[in-house]
Design a protein around this motif. Structure first.
Motif, PDB file in Angstrom:
ATOM      1  N   ASN A  30       0.829  -1.207   0.000  1.00  0.00           N
ATOM      2  CA  ASN A  30       0.000   0.000   0.000  1.00  0.00           C
ATOM      3  C   ASN A  30       0.858   1.250   0.000  1.00  0.00           C
ATOM      4  OD1 ASN A  30      -2.436  -1.384   0.017  1.00  0.00           O
ATOM      5  ND2 ASN A  30      -2.459  -1.526   2.241  1.00  0.00           N
ATOM      6  N   ASN A  31       1.974   1.172   0.693  1.00  0.00           N
ATOM      7  CA  ASN A  31       2.904   2.292   0.656  1.00  0.00           C
ATOM      8  C   ASN A  31       4.319   1.802   0.969  1.00  0.00           C
ATOM      9  OD1 ASN A  31       3.598   2.615   3.542  1.00  0.00           O
ATOM     10  ND2 ASN A  31       1.470   3.223   3.798  1.00  0.00           N
ATOM     11  N   THR A  95      -1.958  -6.030   6.022  1.00  0.00           N
ATOM     12  CA  THR A  95      -3.100  -5.938   6.926  1.00  0.00           C
ATOM     13  C   THR A  95      -3.998  -7.160   6.894  1.00  0.00           C
ATOM     14  OG1 THR A  95      -4.371  -4.810   5.207  1.00  0.00           O
ATOM     15  CG2 THR A  95      -3.145  -3.428   6.739  1.00  0.00           C
ATOM     16  N   GLY A  98      -6.016  -9.013  10.500  1.00  0.00           N
ATOM     17  CA  GLY A  98      -5.918  -8.095  11.628  1.00  0.00           C
ATOM     18  C   GLY A  98      -4.538  -7.534  11.869  1.00  0.00           C
ATOM     19  N   THR A  99      -3.548  -7.998  11.135  1.00  0.00           N
ATOM     20  CA  THR A  99      -2.219  -7.483  11.396  1.00  0.00           C
ATOM     21  C   THR A  99      -1.992  -6.169  10.679  1.00  0.00           C
ATOM     22  OG1 THR A  99       0.114  -8.070  11.526  1.00  0.00           O
ATOM     23  CG2 THR A  99      -0.989  -8.552   9.461  1.00  0.00           C
ATOM     24  N   TYR A 100      -0.963  -5.499  11.075  1.00  0.00           N
ATOM     25  CA  TYR A 100      -0.581  -4.233  10.465  1.00  0.00           C
ATOM     26  C   TYR A 100       0.906  -4.127  10.723  1.00  0.00           C
ATOM     27  CZ  TYR A 100      -0.520   0.932   9.873  1.00  0.00           C
ATOM     28  OH  TYR A 100      -0.273   2.225   9.489  1.00  0.00           O
ATOM     29  N   LYS A 101       1.723  -4.406   9.716  1.00  0.00           N
ATOM     30  CA  LYS A 101       3.152  -4.350   9.948  1.00  0.00           C
ATOM     31  C   LYS A 101       3.877  -3.906   8.702  1.00  0.00           C
ATOM     32  CE  LYS A 101       3.578  -9.338   9.178  1.00  0.00           C
ATOM     33  NZ  LYS A 101       3.931 -10.615   9.851  1.00  0.00           N
ATOM     34  N   TYR A 102       4.995  -3.289   8.932  1.00  0.00           N
ATOM     35  CA  TYR A 102       5.911  -2.933   7.874  1.00  0.00           C
ATOM     36  C   TYR A 102       7.090  -3.886   7.937  1.00  0.00           C
ATOM     37  CZ  TYR A 102       3.272   1.307   7.132  1.00  0.00           C
ATOM     38  OH  TYR A 102       2.263   2.182   6.844  1.00  0.00           O
ATOM     39  N   ILE A 103       7.576  -4.226   6.761  1.00  0.00           N
ATOM     40  CA  ILE A 103       8.723  -5.116   6.697  1.00  0.00           C
ATOM     41  C   ILE A 103       9.899  -4.336   6.131  1.00  0.00           C
ATOM     42  CG2 ILE A 103       9.653  -7.226   5.702  1.00  0.00           C
ATOM     43  CD1 ILE A 103       6.899  -8.419   5.839  1.00  0.00           C
TER      44      ILE A 103
ATOM     45  N   PHE B  33       3.887  -0.476  17.388  1.00  0.00           N
ATOM     46  CA  PHE B  33       4.648  -1.626  16.919  1.00  0.00           C
ATOM     47  C   PHE B  33       5.900  -1.801  17.779  1.00  0.00           C
ATOM     48  CE2 PHE B  33       2.575  -1.372  12.708  1.00  0.00           C
ATOM     49  CZ  PHE B  33       2.244  -0.040  12.653  1.00  0.00           C
ATOM     50  N   TYR B  35       9.711  -3.689  17.320  1.00  0.00           N
ATOM     51  CA  TYR B  35      10.641  -4.317  16.404  1.00  0.00           C
ATOM     52  C   TYR B  35      11.920  -4.680  17.157  1.00  0.00           C
ATOM     53  CZ  TYR B  35       8.028  -3.126  12.147  1.00  0.00           C
ATOM     54  OH  TYR B  35       7.069  -3.052  11.164  1.00  0.00           O
ATOM     55  N   PHE B  45       9.953  -7.320  12.693  1.00  0.00           N
ATOM     56  CA  PHE B  45       8.669  -7.117  13.370  1.00  0.00           C
ATOM     57  C   PHE B  45       8.491  -8.101  14.513  1.00  0.00           C
ATOM     58  CE2 PHE B  45       4.229  -6.126  13.735  1.00  0.00           C
ATOM     59  CZ  PHE B  45       3.592  -7.327  13.978  1.00  0.00           C
ATOM     60  N   TYR B  48       2.140  -6.059  17.108  1.00  0.00           N
ATOM     61  CA  TYR B  48       1.374  -4.861  16.759  1.00  0.00           C
ATOM     62  C   TYR B  48       0.170  -4.707  17.675  1.00  0.00           C
ATOM     63  CZ  TYR B  48      -2.221  -2.144  14.357  1.00  0.00           C
ATOM     64  OH  TYR B  48      -3.209  -1.242  14.067  1.00  0.00           O
ATOM     65  N   LEU B  55      -3.143  -7.224  18.123  1.00  0.00           N
ATOM     66  CA  LEU B  55      -3.726  -7.910  16.980  1.00  0.00           C
ATOM     67  C   LEU B  55      -2.763  -8.862  16.302  1.00  0.00           C
ATOM     68  CD1 LEU B  55      -5.875  -5.093  15.311  1.00  0.00           C
ATOM     69  CD2 LEU B  55      -6.500  -6.765  17.067  1.00  0.00           C
ATOM     70  N   ASP B  56      -1.492  -8.698  16.535  1.00  0.00           N
ATOM     71  CA  ASP B  56      -0.523  -9.568  15.882  1.00  0.00           C
ATOM     72  C   ASP B  56       0.683  -9.731  16.794  1.00  0.00           C
ATOM     73  OD1 ASP B  56       1.347 -10.883  14.264  1.00  0.00           O
ATOM     74  OD2 ASP B  56       0.913  -9.671  12.497  1.00  0.00           O
ATOM     75  N   ARG B  99      -5.122   0.068  11.211  1.00  0.00           N
ATOM     76  CA  ARG B  99      -4.501  -0.743  10.165  1.00  0.00           C
ATOM     77  C   ARG B  99      -5.122  -0.512   8.791  1.00  0.00           C
ATOM     78  NH1 ARG B  99      -7.950  -4.125  13.034  1.00  0.00           N
ATOM     79  NH2 ARG B  99      -9.198  -5.601  11.818  1.00  0.00           N
ATOM     80  N   ASN B 102      -3.270   4.698   5.774  1.00  0.00           N
ATOM     81  CA  ASN B 102      -1.907   4.818   5.255  1.00  0.00           C
ATOM     82  C   ASN B 102      -1.192   5.955   5.958  1.00  0.00           C
ATOM     83  OD1 ASN B 102      -0.937   3.094   3.296  1.00  0.00           O
ATOM     84  ND2 ASN B 102      -2.112   4.036   1.664  1.00  0.00           N
TER      85      ASN B 102
END
Lengths: 114, 116
Positions: A30-31, A95, A98-103, B33, B35, B45, B48, B55-56, B99, B102
């Motif tokens: 998404n970004n 996402t 339910g997750t929301y993470k950047y790698i 988050f 990390y 990661f 979260y 949630l994660d 989530r 953006n």
């Protein structure tokens, strides 16, 4: 696991030159965000580019995004010694379920010589 | 505060000791988050939170790692019975949106944990 890879791993340039770093990734995003990290410090947010954007500018920074090639580049113009740092791209956010993470990628270590 | 604040900045723990790392996110930020960053690597990661809901937690390396954010603001990452492989910088980040939005993620200075 890290899905982003920065290229080159290390870059050494003279002050005043431009520095270009690339980031490639594997899955849809998404970004994409670029961060700078000085040795022993936290990550400083530089710029966010959304998947529907192709180019973005912020001061001496120019970021491009090519979603068809799953790649992004960060250009620092007229580099300064203070730009010496590691630069990371972070892709996402992911996402599902339910997750929301950047790698994050593995980073490019930039050294600007005075 | 103006940014994400983490404490302590540095922590030396003896192997087997429990540690607690604190994160104060930017006020009003919904997402938080954690990390883990090993030397010379990019951040990995861990977990979260959206408000107080975790949630994660898929990135937590073992059941010795536990994170909470009981009131939806301050978060604590706890590591029980620390091992040498836990030595790393632990970074916390917060983001204004949930989530589905953006928004940028802003990081704290990190806590450098050394297990001896």
């Amino acid at each position: 696991s890290q899905q982003g890879e920065e290229d080159p791993q290390a870059l050494s340039i003279q002050e005043g030159e431009n520095a270009t770093m690339n980031c490639s990734y594997k899955t849809s995003i998404n970004n994409l965000q670029w961060y700078r990290q000085n040795s022993g410090r936290g990550l400083v947010h530089l710029i966010l580019i959304r998947s529907n954007e192709r180019e973005k500018h912020s001061g001496r920074l120019r970021v491009t995004l090519d979603t068809s090639k799953k790649s992004s580049s960060l250009l620092i113009t007229a580099s300064r010694a203070a730009d010496t740092a590691s630069y990371f791209c972070a892709t996402g956010p992911f996402t599902t379920s339910g997750t929301y993470k950047y790698i994050f990628g593995t980073g490019t270590r930039l050294k600007v010589l005075a | 505060g103006a940014g994400v604040s983490q404490s302590p900045r540095y922590k030396v723990a003896k192997r087997g000791q429990d540690v607690a790392l604190r994160c104060d996110p930017i006020s009003g930020h919904v997402s938080l988050f954690w990390y883990q960053q090993a030397l010379g690597q990019g951040p990995e990661f861990l977990t979260y939170f959206q408000n107080e809901a975790q949630l994660d937690k898929s990135g937590l390396p073992s059941d010795r790692f536990f994170a909470e954010r009981p009131e939806g603001s301050v978060s604590t990452l706890k590591i029980q019975r620390t091992q040498q492989e836990d030595s790393a910088v632990y970074l916390c980040a917060s983001s204004l949106g949930d989530r589905f939005m953006n928004t940028e993620a802003f990081f704290g200075q990190g806590t450098r944990l050394t297990v001896v």
